[in-house]
Design an enzyme around this catalytic site. Structure first.
Site, PDB file in Angstrom:
ATOM      1  N   SER A 226       0.837  -1.204   0.000  1.00  0.00           N
ATOM      2  CA  SER A 226       0.000   0.000   0.000  1.00  0.00           C
ATOM      3  C   SER A 226       0.869   1.250   0.000  1.00  0.00           C
ATOM      4  O   SER A 226       1.990   1.245   0.507  1.00  0.00           O
ATOM      5  CB  SER A 226      -0.892   0.018   1.241  1.00  0.00           C
ATOM      6  OG  SER A 226      -1.661  -1.161   1.321  1.00  0.00           O
TER       7      SER A 226
HETATM    8  N1  SAH Z   1      -0.224  -4.998   4.368  1.00  0.00           N
HETATM    9  C1  SAH Z   1       0.432  -4.915   3.063  1.00  0.00           C
HETATM   10  C2  SAH Z   1      -0.563  -4.838   1.945  1.00  0.00           C
HETATM   11  C3  SAH Z   1      -0.699  -6.151   1.272  1.00  0.00           C
HETATM   12  S1  SAH Z   1      -1.858  -6.187  -0.059  1.00  0.00           S
HETATM   13  C4  SAH Z   1       1.374  -3.716   3.066  1.00  0.00           C
HETATM   14  O1  SAH Z   1       2.036  -3.507   4.047  1.00  0.00           O
HETATM   15  O2  SAH Z   1       1.497  -3.025   2.105  1.00  0.00           O
HETATM   16  C5  SAH Z   1      -3.129  -7.171   0.636  1.00  0.00           C
HETATM   17  C6  SAH Z   1      -2.776  -8.588   1.011  1.00  0.00           C
HETATM   18  O3  SAH Z   1      -3.966  -9.188   1.497  1.00  0.00           O
HETATM   19  C7  SAH Z   1      -2.297  -9.470  -0.143  1.00  0.00           C
HETATM   20  O4  SAH Z   1      -1.050  -9.994   0.166  1.00  0.00           O
HETATM   21  C8  SAH Z   1      -3.361 -10.569  -0.219  1.00  0.00           C
HETATM   22  O5  SAH Z   1      -2.856 -11.834  -0.563  1.00  0.00           O
HETATM   23  C9  SAH Z   1      -3.905 -10.565   1.184  1.00  0.00           C
HETATM   24  N2  SAH Z   1      -5.236 -11.138   1.365  1.00  0.00           N
HETATM   25  C10 SAH Z   1      -6.324 -11.045   0.547  1.00  0.00           C
HETATM   26  N3  SAH Z   1      -7.360 -11.738   1.065  1.00  0.00           N
HETATM   27  C11 SAH Z   1      -6.923 -12.300   2.235  1.00  0.00           C
HETATM   28  C12 SAH Z   1      -7.511 -13.134   3.240  1.00  0.00           C
HETATM   29  N4  SAH Z   1      -8.775 -13.567   3.154  1.00  0.00           N
HETATM   30  N5  SAH Z   1      -6.760 -13.487   4.298  1.00  0.00           N
HETATM   31  C13 SAH Z   1      -5.469 -13.069   4.425  1.00  0.00           C
HETATM   32  N6  SAH Z   1      -4.853 -12.288   3.513  1.00  0.00           N
HETATM   33  C14 SAH Z   1      -5.563 -11.909   2.434  1.00  0.00           C
END
Ligand code: SAH
Length: 219
Positions: free
Chosen positions: A70
């Site tokens: 993000s």
């Molecule tokens: N927190 C991260 C953003 C990651 S993007 C940062 O620091 O930038 C969002 C993440 O959510 C992805 O890796 C995706 O695989 C995960 N995600 C999506 N659905 C999910 C679920 N049901 N349970 C756990 N993770 C999930």
């Protein structure tokens, strides 16, 4: 502060991070604890070396498996909303991704649990986080739409992917006075805050956002 530079050209230094924090302040982020955490965590270590020089730009960047880290503003704003100026106890993050937001959370909360559904992505993130020795962060490969019952209840839950509807399990795992920060919507997404108040759940809409989708099951 010393940095581990991927191929140091000055784009990954503490000074670059300080400039990012100034931009966050101008954009309206005001919580000193959040700004300090954003200044301390070396964001460039959470993306591949090839794009490390872009780590402090105001944008989301690819982290593989079709996922993104993000943008700095998004992370700062969400953590600020979760904290609302108070000390955080136990926090759950859904969507570890590259682990950046988890590392920021670990600086403003006592204990952080972060869950990720993509096993290979989480393996890579574990390896990346290992040298940073963040002692109050636990990671788990699981479907976060179910929350993480084994460590519930949480003072704060933060979801890093957009849900079509707020998962019931997350609401059920909020401690009294606890807060859920979650992007909701399919085509148009809004950042929503839900608070477990004395007389029930109170929902507030914050602002339009853009996130990858929250998916069910593990991969
Ligand atoms: N927190 C991260 C953003 C990651 S993007 C940062 O620091 O930038 C969002 C993440 O959510 C992805 O890796 C995706 O695989 C995960 N995600 C999506 N659905 C999910 C679920 N049901 N349970 C756990 N993770 C999930």
């Amino acid at each position: 502060m010393t940095d581990v530079l991927p191929s140091g050209i000055g784009m990954t230094s503490a000074r670059t991070r300080a400039r990012m924090v100034e931009r966050l302040r101008s954009a309206g982020v005001s919580d000193p604890a959040v700004l300090a955490a954003m200044e301390a965590v070396p964001r460039h270590l959470f993306v591949d070396e090839a794009i490390a020089s872009r780590a402090y730009e105001d944008s989301a960047l690819p982290i593989g498996w079709g996922q993104t880290i993000s943008a700095p503003y998004t992370v700062a704003r969400m953590v600020e909303l979760l904290r609302r100026g108070k000390k955080l106890g136990k926090v759950l993050e859904v969507g570890t991704g590259c682990g950046y937001q988890a590392a920021v959370l670990a600086r403003v909360a006592k204990e952080v649990y972060s869950v990720e559904r993509i096993g290979q992505l989480l393996d890579k993130t574990r390896a990346r986080l290992w040298p940073l020795k963040i002692r109050n962060l636990r990671l788990k490969h699981t479907d976060g739409t179910l929350g993480l019952p084994e460590a519930a209840p949480y003072d704060g839950i933060i979801v890093a992917a957009a849900a079509a509807a707020i998962p019931e399990a997350l609401l059920n795992q909020l401690a009294p006075g606890g807060r859920l920060v979650i992007p909701v919507g399919v085509n148009e997404q809004r950042l929503i805050v839900v608070e477990q108040g004395d007389s029930g759940l109170v929902q507030t809409e914050i602002e339009p956002v853009r996130f990858v989708p929250l998916l069910e099951d593990t991969a």
